[in-house]
Design a protein around this motif. Structure first.
Motif, mmCIF file in Angstrom:
data_model
loop_
_atom_site.group_PDB
_atom_site.id
_atom_site.type_symbol
_atom_site.label_atom_id
_atom_site.label_comp_id
_atom_site.label_asym_id
_atom_site.label_seq_id
_atom_site.Cartn_x
_atom_site.Cartn_y
_atom_site.Cartn_z
ATOM 1 N N GLU A 89 25.618 -0.260 2.288
ATOM 2 C CA GLU A 89 24.865 -1.450 1.906
ATOM 3 C C GLU A 89 24.620 -1.480 0.399
ATOM 4 O OE1 GLU A 89 21.366 -1.150 4.323
ATOM 5 O OE2 GLU A 89 22.405 -1.907 6.083
ATOM 6 N N VAL A 90 24.614 -2.698 -0.167
ATOM 7 C CA VAL A 90 24.307 -2.901 -1.582
ATOM 8 C C VAL A 90 23.078 -3.784 -1.639
ATOM 9 C CG1 VAL A 90 25.109 -3.877 -3.766
ATOM 10 C CG2 VAL A 90 26.737 -2.731 -2.237
ATOM 11 N N TYR A 91 22.010 -3.308 -2.292
ATOM 12 C CA TYR A 91 20.761 -4.052 -2.406
ATOM 13 C C TYR A 91 20.721 -4.777 -3.738
ATOM 14 C CZ TYR A 91 19.243 -1.314 1.584
ATOM 15 O OH TYR A 91 19.143 -0.754 2.826
ATOM 16 N N ILE A 92 20.396 -6.069 -3.716
ATOM 17 C CA ILE A 92 20.355 -6.879 -4.937
ATOM 18 C C ILE A 92 18.908 -7.289 -5.201
ATOM 19 C CG2 ILE A 92 21.146 -9.012 -6.039
ATOM 20 C CD1 ILE A 92 23.667 -8.785 -4.260
ATOM 21 N N LEU B 146 29.024 -10.878 -8.890
ATOM 22 C CA LEU B 146 28.946 -9.436 -8.699
ATOM 23 C C LEU B 146 30.215 -8.973 -7.989
ATOM 24 C CD1 LEU B 146 27.147 -6.771 -8.514
ATOM 25 C CD2 LEU B 146 26.598 -7.574 -6.215
ATOM 26 N N ALA B 147 30.839 -7.928 -8.499
ATOM 27 C CA ALA B 147 32.005 -7.338 -7.836
ATOM 28 C C ALA B 147 31.629 -5.927 -7.403
ATOM 29 C CB ALA B 147 33.198 -7.290 -8.777
ATOM 30 N N THR B 148 31.955 -5.580 -6.162
ATOM 31 C CA THR B 148 31.682 -4.241 -5.665
ATOM 32 C C THR B 148 32.949 -3.657 -5.053
ATOM 33 O OG1 THR B 148 30.915 -5.122 -3.547
ATOM 34 C CG2 THR B 148 29.231 -4.662 -5.205
ATOM 35 N N GLY B 149 33.120 -2.358 -5.235
ATOM 36 C CA GLY B 149 34.248 -1.649 -4.649
ATOM 37 C C GLY B 149 33.733 -0.527 -3.784
ATOM 38 N N ILE C 240 34.744 -6.673 -3.046
ATOM 39 C CA ILE C 240 34.070 -7.900 -2.640
ATOM 40 C C ILE C 240 33.466 -8.566 -3.867
ATOM 41 C CG2 ILE C 240 32.230 -8.887 -1.235
ATOM 42 C CD1 ILE C 240 32.669 -6.571 0.721
ATOM 43 N N ILE C 241 33.758 -9.864 -4.020
ATOM 44 C CA ILE C 241 33.191 -10.671 -5.096
ATOM 45 C C ILE C 241 32.085 -11.526 -4.469
ATOM 46 C CG2 ILE C 241 33.664 -12.385 -6.894
ATOM 47 C CD1 ILE C 241 35.250 -9.740 -7.183
ATOM 48 N N THR C 242 30.869 -11.447 -5.023
ATOM 49 C CA THR C 242 29.727 -12.175 -4.476
ATOM 50 C C THR C 242 29.121 -13.081 -5.531
ATOM 51 O OG1 THR C 242 29.228 -10.314 -3.013
ATOM 52 C CG2 THR C 242 27.479 -11.931 -3.348
ATOM 53 N N ASN C 243 28.889 -14.350 -5.179
ATOM 54 C CA ASN C 243 28.176 -15.288 -6.033
ATOM 55 C C ASN C 243 26.687 -14.991 -5.880
ATOM 56 O OD1 ASN C 243 26.546 -17.732 -6.537
ATOM 57 N ND2 ASN C 243 28.522 -18.628 -7.055
ATOM 58 N N LEU C 244 25.986 -14.686 -6.969
ATOM 59 C CA LEU C 244 24.585 -14.291 -6.906
ATOM 60 C C LEU C 244 23.627 -15.469 -6.757
ATOM 61 C CD1 LEU C 244 24.624 -11.421 -9.525
ATOM 62 C CD2 LEU C 244 24.596 -11.241 -7.027
#
Length: 69
Positions: A4-7, A43-46, A53-57
């Motif tokens: 999980e990635v917490y923003i 945000l890009a996460t690997g 995964i590219i996420t629009n914040l």
């Protein structure tokens, strides 16, 4: 490793659970790379699972990029 990635907001209090705006749960293994594009709210996460995964914040919509070898 937690996948999980917490923003959070940059001025969020130290209590991570109460200040979390969004939790990414798309990765299946631990996230080992994070990049933010300032001014574009992206945000890009690997991950160890090979996904990027590219996420629009703003909208939190995401796109999973194909695996590369």
């Amino acid at each position: 490793m937690n996948p999980e990635v917490y923003i959070h907001d940059e001025d969020a209090p130290e209590d991570a659970k109460s200040s979390c705006r969004y939790i990414m749960k798309q990765h299946k293994d631990g996230c080992n790379s994070v990049s933010v594009r300032i001014g574009h709210e992206v945000l890009a996460t690997g991950s160890e699972d090979g996904s990027t995964i590219i996420t629009n914040l703003i909208s939190y919509r995401h796109e999973v990029l194909p695996h590369h070898s």
